[in-house]
Design a protein around this motif. Structure first.
Motif, PDB file in Angstrom:
ATOM      1  N   SER A 135      52.389  24.314 -42.774  1.00 48.00           N
ATOM      2  CA  SER A 135      53.609  25.054 -43.111  1.00 48.00           C
ATOM      3  C   SER A 135      53.493  25.717 -44.477  1.00 48.00           C
ATOM      4  O   SER A 135      54.005  26.828 -44.680  1.00 48.00           O
ATOM      5  CB  SER A 135      54.815  24.115 -43.078  1.00 48.00           C
ATOM      6  N   TRP A 144      58.771  24.165 -37.653  1.00 44.65           N
ATOM      7  CA  TRP A 144      57.797  24.637 -36.668  1.00 44.65           C
ATOM      8  C   TRP A 144      56.422  24.001 -36.857  1.00 44.65           C
ATOM      9  O   TRP A 144      55.756  23.663 -35.885  1.00 44.65           O
ATOM     10  CB  TRP A 144      57.652  26.155 -36.763  1.00 44.65           C
ATOM     11  N   PHE A 145      55.979  23.863 -38.121  1.00 42.86           N
ATOM     12  CA  PHE A 145      54.602  23.448 -38.388  1.00 42.86           C
ATOM     13  C   PHE A 145      54.488  22.068 -39.031  1.00 42.86           C
ATOM     14  O   PHE A 145      53.375  21.613 -39.300  1.00 42.86           O
ATOM     15  CB  PHE A 145      53.905  24.478 -39.288  1.00 42.86           C
ATOM     16  N   PHE A 204      59.635  27.050 -41.266  1.00 38.12           N
ATOM     17  CA  PHE A 204      58.204  26.757 -41.185  1.00 38.12           C
ATOM     18  C   PHE A 204      57.944  25.255 -41.164  1.00 38.12           C
ATOM     19  O   PHE A 204      57.032  24.782 -40.479  1.00 38.12           O
ATOM     20  CB  PHE A 204      57.465  27.400 -42.360  1.00 38.12           C
ATOM     21  N   GLY A 206      56.984  26.062 -50.461  1.00 37.05           N
ATOM     22  CA  GLY A 206      56.892  25.250 -49.254  1.00 37.05           C
ATOM     23  C   GLY A 206      56.913  23.763 -49.553  1.00 37.05           C
ATOM     24  O   GLY A 206      57.524  22.977 -48.810  1.00 37.05           O
ATOM     25  N   VAL A 226      51.163  28.814 -44.134  1.00 36.27           N
ATOM     26  CA  VAL A 226      51.890  29.937 -43.538  1.00 36.27           C
ATOM     27  C   VAL A 226      52.836  30.562 -44.560  1.00 36.27           C
ATOM     28  O   VAL A 226      52.959  31.793 -44.648  1.00 36.27           O
ATOM     29  CB  VAL A 226      52.662  29.469 -42.290  1.00 36.27           C
ATOM     30  N   MET A 227      53.504  29.738 -45.347  1.00 36.85           N
ATOM     31  CA  MET A 227      54.425  30.250 -46.357  1.00 36.85           C
ATOM     32  C   MET A 227      53.675  31.083 -47.400  1.00 36.85           C
ATOM     33  O   MET A 227      54.126  32.171 -47.789  1.00 36.85           O
ATOM     34  CB  MET A 227      55.131  29.075 -47.044  1.00 36.85           C
TER      35      MET A 227
END
Length: 275
Positions: free
Chosen positions: A140, A133-134, A130, A213, A143-144
């Motif tokens: 990130s 990607w982010f 993540f 994260g 998303v986590m």
């Protein structure tokens, strides 16, 4: 005069009745005080170094120092926002997918194996992906937090919507109710206790996801602050941050429980009557 004395006696007896009915009101703070005092005196008694296990008084001093620092409030704000946004994202996705899975058997057979397989993957292993990607920013971590809070909510939504009374559904069907009316009048009210159970788990997991994260890659947040205190060997400061995270989780849990008592009050009444 006699009614007045009787009224005073009833007022004086109220606290005792409350303690008999809810002994946790006394036991919870008593256990906390006992543990803290034992911790405070056991550390020097056993010769444990402060850099290994600081005393509660030292943790309190570190907490006061952090609360007086404006940077700390910035880290707290970032973690709260990451947790909240991730929680809303995960809960929203779980509500949509859980409703579809519980109502359409083909969707369940198609998507449920992938959902279960994804849940078996350790979420800590996904955190570095993540970040790649982010990026190192808030996205990130959001998303986590969403991924970790998604599955408990999904399971509760599915089980809750399927727990509706079949007799009530059949009765409404006989009277000509459509699928949406049955969902609104029977399935959704029956699922609300399950949904709030998922919310209770999900809000705590979202905080966990945000901190995990931040461990992997971040420039701010309480997880980042934990790493900084660890690098500086400030063990009391680490405990202070952990205390803040615990309080944050308790507040989130209390908010969800308060909303549950307001929305699903009939479930609480039935539980009390059946006890």
């Amino acid at each position: 005069m006699r009614p007045l004395k009787t009224k005073r006696r009833l007022i004086a007896k109220r606290p005792r009745v409350d303690l008999r009915e809810r002994p946790e009101l006394l036991l919870v703070p008593a256990v906390f005080v006992i543990v803290v005092l034992a911790w405070e005196f056991a550390v020097p008694a056993f010769g444990i170094d402060d850099y290994v296990l600081p005393r509660p008084s030292q943790i309190l001093d570190a907490l006061r120092t952090q609360l007086a620092d404006p940077l700390f409030w910035g880290h707290l704000r970032v973690t709260v926002l990451e947790s909240l946004y991730g929680f809303l994202l995960g809960v929203g996705a779980a509500l949509v997918l859980g409703t579809a899975i519980s109502q359409v058997r083909l969707i369940e057979r198609t998507f449920m194996p992938y959902v279960v397989a994804f849940q078996t993957v350790p979420k800590v292993a996904l955190a570095p992906l993540f970040v790649v990607w982010f990026g190192f920013g808030m996205t990130s971590k959001v998303v986590m937090a969403a991924v970790i809070s998604f599955f408990p909510m999904l399971v509760n939504v599915i089980e809750g919507l399927r727990s509706a009374d079949a007799d009530r559904i059949q009765m409404l069907t006989v009277f000509g109710a459509g699928p949406f009316q049955i969902f609104r009048m029977v399935r959704l009210p029956s699922a609300l206790p399950f949904i709030f159970a998922g919310l209770d788990i999900g809000i705590v997991f979202s905080i966990l996801g945000a901190v995990v994260g931040e461990f992997i890659g971040a420039k701010e947040g309480l997880g980042y602050l934990l790493l900084q205190t660890n690098y500086n060997f400030d063990i009391a400061g680490m405990f202070a941050v952990l205390v803040v995270l615990s309080v944050l989780g308790l507040i989130a849990h209390s908010v969800v429980r308060f909303a549950q008592r307001r929305v699903t009050f009939w479930a609480e009444e039935n539980r009390v009557m059946g006890a």
